[in-house]
Design a protein around this motif. Structure first.
Motif, PDB file in Angstrom:
ATOM      1  N   UNK A 157       0.836  -1.208   0.000  1.00 44.63           N
ATOM      2  CA  UNK A 157       0.000   0.000   0.000  1.00 44.63           C
ATOM      3  C   UNK A 157       0.867   1.252   0.000  1.00 44.63           C
ATOM      4  N   UNK A 158       1.900   1.250   0.813  1.00 46.53           N
ATOM      5  CA  UNK A 158       2.793   2.412   0.891  1.00 46.53           C
ATOM      6  C   UNK A 158       3.578   2.581  -0.405  1.00 46.53           C
ATOM      7  N   UNK A 159       3.933   1.459  -1.035  1.00 47.56           N
ATOM      8  CA  UNK A 159       4.634   1.538  -2.327  1.00 47.56           C
ATOM      9  C   UNK A 159       3.737   2.167  -3.388  1.00 47.56           C
ATOM     10  N   UNK A 160       2.454   1.795  -3.390  1.00 43.45           N
ATOM     11  CA  UNK A 160       1.519   2.385  -4.343  1.00 43.45           C
ATOM     12  C   UNK A 160       1.389   3.889  -4.131  1.00 43.45           C
ATOM     13  N   UNK A 161       1.448   4.315  -2.881  1.00 43.62           N
ATOM     14  CA  UNK A 161       1.346   5.745  -2.576  1.00 43.62           C
ATOM     15  C   UNK A 161       2.527   6.527  -3.132  1.00 43.62           C
ATOM     16  N   UNK A 162       3.635   5.842  -3.385  1.00 39.82           N
ATOM     17  CA  UNK A 162       4.817   6.515  -3.947  1.00 39.82           C
ATOM     18  C   UNK A 162       4.670   6.768  -5.447  1.00 39.82           C
ATOM     19  N   UNK A 163       3.569   6.282  -6.024  1.00 44.77           N
ATOM     20  CA  UNK A 163       3.301   6.471  -7.458  1.00 44.77           C
ATOM     21  C   UNK A 163       4.473   5.979  -8.306  1.00 44.77           C
ATOM     22  N   UNK A 164       4.989   4.831  -7.914  1.00 42.18           N
ATOM     23  CA  UNK A 164       6.132   4.256  -8.617  1.00 42.18           C
ATOM     24  C   UNK A 164       5.709   3.691  -9.968  1.00 42.18           C
ATOM     25  N   UNK A 165       6.641   3.667 -10.897  1.00 40.64           N
ATOM     26  CA  UNK A 165       6.401   3.021 -12.178  1.00 40.64           C
ATOM     27  C   UNK A 165       6.516   1.503 -12.039  1.00 40.64           C
ATOM     28  N   UNK A 166       7.263   1.054 -11.029  1.00 41.74           N
ATOM     29  CA  UNK A 166       7.528  -0.388 -10.874  1.00 41.74           C
ATOM     30  C   UNK A 166       7.664  -0.719  -9.393  1.00 41.74           C
ATOM     31  N   UNK A 167       7.074  -1.843  -9.002  1.00 41.33           N
ATOM     32  CA  UNK A 167       7.204  -2.360  -7.643  1.00 41.33           C
ATOM     33  C   UNK A 167       7.746  -3.782  -7.721  1.00 41.33           C
ATOM     34  N   UNK A 171      -1.529  -3.783  -8.396  1.00 41.31           N
ATOM     35  CA  UNK A 171      -0.543  -2.991  -9.115  1.00 41.31           C
ATOM     36  C   UNK A 171      -0.942  -2.816 -10.577  1.00 41.31           C
ATOM     37  N   UNK A 172      -1.376  -3.916 -11.192  1.00 38.58           N
ATOM     38  CA  UNK A 172      -1.783  -3.858 -12.594  1.00 38.58           C
ATOM     39  C   UNK A 172      -2.964  -2.918 -12.784  1.00 38.58           C
ATOM     40  N   UNK A 173      -3.910  -2.967 -11.862  1.00 36.89           N
ATOM     41  CA  UNK A 173      -5.078  -2.085 -11.942  1.00 36.89           C
ATOM     42  C   UNK A 173      -4.672  -0.616 -11.834  1.00 36.89           C
ATOM     43  N   UNK A 174      -3.585  -0.353 -11.103  1.00 38.59           N
ATOM     44  CA  UNK A 174      -3.078   1.009 -10.988  1.00 38.59           C
ATOM     45  C   UNK A 174      -2.040   1.346 -12.037  1.00 38.59           C
ATOM     46  N   UNK A 175      -1.902   0.462 -13.058  1.00 38.52           N
ATOM     47  CA  UNK A 175      -0.954   0.652 -14.161  1.00 38.52           C
ATOM     48  C   UNK A 175       0.489   0.754 -13.650  1.00 38.52           C
ATOM     49  N   UNK A 176       0.782  -0.041 -12.620  1.00 39.84           N
ATOM     50  CA  UNK A 176       2.131  -0.125 -12.068  1.00 39.84           C
ATOM     51  C   UNK A 176       2.691  -1.507 -12.397  1.00 39.84           C
ATOM     52  N   UNK A 177       3.848  -1.551 -13.022  1.00 39.78           N
ATOM     53  CA  UNK A 177       4.500  -2.822 -13.300  1.00 39.78           C
ATOM     54  C   UNK A 177       4.921  -3.449 -11.977  1.00 39.78           C
TER      55      UNK A 177
END
Length: 213
Positions: free
Chosen positions: A88-98, A121-127
């Motif tokens: 959850x915290x990683x998603x908040x960083x608006x990263x391109x990749x996790x 992650x995929x739903x948020x367009x994050x690799x």
């Protein structure tokens, strides 16, 4: 603060070779004992998070002193696993990749939960990927390119009841507009024939596992 790539280190087995792949601009999150792993290897986590019920008071103090930021929660009154808190915290960083490391272990329930977490992650367009010595796991709902990473096999498993329109290029066993349904093993143990391969699907979500024994 945004980050191009977030690496989450959890409490499962972590291959020391993974540490060599850390980039200078990576944002590092240690989840519970994963934070201790980083600290013990001389790496300062940007954020350490969890209930820290798997470390001793002395180890927790080491984590607290070495971390740039610490978020500790009650081990009883929490709804999320330490890995999901970190995710959850990683998603908040608006990263391109996790990248999730140390999230495959002896607890099958935790492992499956971590695999399913990649859907968010995929739903948020994050690799999003899971990475360890034996496996590199990712997923797709459209088209993706698979790189040779030193693993022997590439296996395809549906994460939805069925995945349609599967077309493979650059694989030993090609598929053309194929359908995979949950419970079928047709996609197990394929191999790349070169440095890259391409996977295209028409509908559904496909789990891609590069693995070796």
């Amino acid at each position: 603060m945004t980050a191009n790539r977030v690496l989450i280190f959890a409490g499962g087995y972590i291959d020391p070779d993974v540490l060599k792949e850390i980039r200078q601009d990576d944002y590092l999150i240690g989840a519970d004992r994963g934070a201790l792993y980083l600290v013990e290897h001389g790496i300062k986590p940007h954020l350490s998070v969890g209930d820290f019920d798997s470390v001793s008071p002395e180890e927790f103090d080491r984590i607290r002193q070495a971390s740039i930021e610490l978020m500790s929660c009650d081990p009883v009154n929490k709804d999320l696993t330490d890995a999901e808190l970190a995710f959850d915290l990683a998603l908040q960083k608006q990263a391109a990749e996790i990248m999730m490391i140390g999230v495959i272990g002896t607890r099958l329930d935790h492992t499956l939960a971590n695999v399913q977490m990649m859907l968010r992650g995929m739903q948020g367009q994050v690799k999003t990927a899971i990475w360890d010595h034996h496996n590199y796991v990712t997923l797709t709902n459209s088209t993706c390119q698979i790189k040779e990473r030193g693993y022997t096999y590439v296996s395809l498993l549906p994460l939805t009841p069925e995945v349609t329109g599967i077309t493979l290029e650059g694989f030993m066993y090609p598929l053309d507009n194929a359908t995979l349904k949950m419970g079928q093993s047709l996609g197990i143990s394929n191999k790349l024939t070169g440095p890259t391969g391409t996977i295209r699907i028409g509908s559904g979500v496909l789990l891609i596992i590069q693995s070796k024994d």
